[in-house]
Design a protein around this motif. Structure first.
Motif, PDB file in Angstrom:
ATOM      1  N   GLU A  12      54.975 -66.573 -19.237  1.00 11.42           N
ATOM      2  CA  GLU A  12      56.273 -65.940 -19.482  1.00 11.42           C
ATOM      3  C   GLU A  12      57.389 -66.717 -18.780  1.00 11.42           C
ATOM      4  OE1 GLU A  12      57.584 -61.367 -19.496  1.00 11.42           O
ATOM      5  OE2 GLU A  12      56.915 -62.085 -17.537  1.00 11.42           O
ATOM      6  N   ALA A  13      57.156 -67.130 -17.542  1.00  9.20           N
ATOM      7  CA  ALA A  13      58.169 -67.864 -16.786  1.00  9.20           C
ATOM      8  C   ALA A  13      58.495 -69.196 -17.447  1.00  9.20           C
ATOM      9  CB  ALA A  13      57.698 -68.082 -15.347  1.00  9.20           C
ATOM     10  N   GLU A  39      58.602 -62.470 -26.956  1.00  2.00           N
ATOM     11  CA  GLU A  39      57.643 -61.752 -26.108  1.00  2.00           C
ATOM     12  C   GLU A  39      56.242 -61.830 -26.699  1.00  2.00           C
ATOM     13  OE1 GLU A  39      58.118 -60.754 -23.055  1.00  2.00           O
ATOM     14  OE2 GLU A  39      60.212 -61.367 -23.248  1.00  2.00           O
ATOM     15  N   TRP A  40      56.136 -61.726 -28.024  1.00  8.00           N
ATOM     16  CA  TRP A  40      54.846 -61.868 -28.691  1.00  8.00           C
ATOM     17  C   TRP A  40      54.249 -63.239 -28.403  1.00  8.00           C
ATOM     18  CZ3 TRP A  40      54.014 -65.706 -32.295  1.00  8.00           C
ATOM     19  CH2 TRP A  40      52.739 -65.715 -32.875  1.00  8.00           C
ATOM     20  N   LEU A  41      55.096 -64.267 -28.402  1.00 12.18           N
ATOM     21  CA  LEU A  41      54.629 -65.628 -28.162  1.00 12.18           C
ATOM     22  C   LEU A  41      53.951 -65.751 -26.799  1.00 12.18           C
ATOM     23  CD1 LEU A  41      54.399 -68.586 -29.018  1.00 12.18           C
ATOM     24  CD2 LEU A  41      56.738 -68.938 -28.192  1.00 12.18           C
ATOM     25  N   VAL A  42      54.468 -65.064 -25.794  1.00 17.57           N
ATOM     26  CA  VAL A  42      53.857 -65.094 -24.460  1.00 17.57           C
ATOM     27  C   VAL A  42      52.439 -64.538 -24.531  1.00 17.57           C
ATOM     28  CG1 VAL A  42      53.995 -64.224 -22.092  1.00 17.57           C
ATOM     29  CG2 VAL A  42      56.087 -64.908 -23.280  1.00 17.57           C
ATOM     30  N   GLY A  43      52.290 -63.356 -25.124  1.00 18.65           N
ATOM     31  CA  GLY A  43      50.981 -62.719 -25.223  1.00 18.65           C
ATOM     32  C   GLY A  43      50.012 -63.497 -26.103  1.00 18.65           C
ATOM     33  N   ALA A  44      50.504 -64.029 -27.217  1.00 18.83           N
ATOM     34  CA  ALA A  44      49.647 -64.795 -28.122  1.00 18.83           C
ATOM     35  C   ALA A  44      49.156 -66.072 -27.448  1.00 18.83           C
ATOM     36  CB  ALA A  44      50.406 -65.130 -29.397  1.00 18.83           C
ATOM     37  N   THR A  45      50.029 -66.712 -26.684  1.00 11.86           N
ATOM     38  CA  THR A  45      49.647 -67.932 -25.964  1.00 11.86           C
ATOM     39  C   THR A  45      48.598 -67.618 -24.909  1.00 11.86           C
ATOM     40  OG1 THR A  45      51.853 -68.854 -26.343  1.00 11.86           O
ATOM     41  CG2 THR A  45      50.522 -69.888 -24.626  1.00 11.86           C
TER      42      THR A  45
END
Length: 195
Positions: A12-13, A39-45
């Motif tokens: 996220e950072a 935000e989805w990109l953080v979780g998906a990554t």
């Protein structure tokens, strides 16, 4: 803080400090849900990296490039994709090798502010506020004089062009100053030679 939440925080950072993603969200390149997509990109990554052991930075770079293209309609060609992917993979290595103190220290060193963590639309920002800021900026820019001499009128094309000529810049006629469409064209001219 658990190891998984620290790893999520590290991704996220990095993503929240990625200028290309910040701009895509700020300009709603991904539509009205741009923030949610970020935000989805953080979780998906995080999910992709924790479920797969052999993801390298090139694969992550391609993944991020695909997401930026398909979800945000953005092409990132400033070299930041490789940098972001490399940093996230470095953090992933520390996470998988249980080097949590090192990971936490690196995350703490990253800047905190970004457009993704700032106020959501509707929390004080509106299109009217943005328009007002733009018009105030234009008024301020129009009020600036090209010369240091405040006695001459600021908006006179003749006084501006004579001031420019005195300062060694070629004279620009009124026709070049502002065209019919409102744009100002500035051409490079010859400087006067002292002699």
């Amino acid at each position: 803080m658990s190891a998984f939440s620290l790893f999520y925080k590290s991704i996220e950072a990095v993503l929240h400090n990625w200028t290309a993603l910040q701009l895509a969200v700020a300009h709603s390149s991904g539509g009205a849900q741009s923030r949610e997509k970020a935000e989805w990109l953080v979780g998906a990554t995080e999910q992709w990296l924790t479920e797969n052991n052999d993801v390298d930075s090139l694969e992550l770079e391609e993944f991020l490039e695909d997401v930026m293209s398909s979800e945000f309609n953005a092409i990132v060609d400033d070299g930041s994709l490789a940098e972001v992917a490399s940093k996230i993979c470095q953090f992933c290595g520390w996470f998988k090798n249980s080097q949590l103190e090192k990971l936490n220290a690196a995350v703490d060193k990253l800047p905190k502010g970004s457009v993704l963590t700032s106020s959501q639309p509707g929390e004080g920002d509106s299109d009217d506020d943005l328009s007002m800021d733009d018009s105030n900026m234009m008024n301020h820019m129009n009020a600036l004089e090209l010369s240091k001499d405040t006695e001459k009128p600021a908006h006179s094309a003749d006084s501006n062009s004579s001031n420019l000529e005195e300062n060694g810049v070629a004279k620009v006629d009124a026709e070049q100053m502002e065209e019919d469409d409102g744009w100002t064209t500035v051409t490079k001219g010859k400087k006067k030679r002292g002699g």
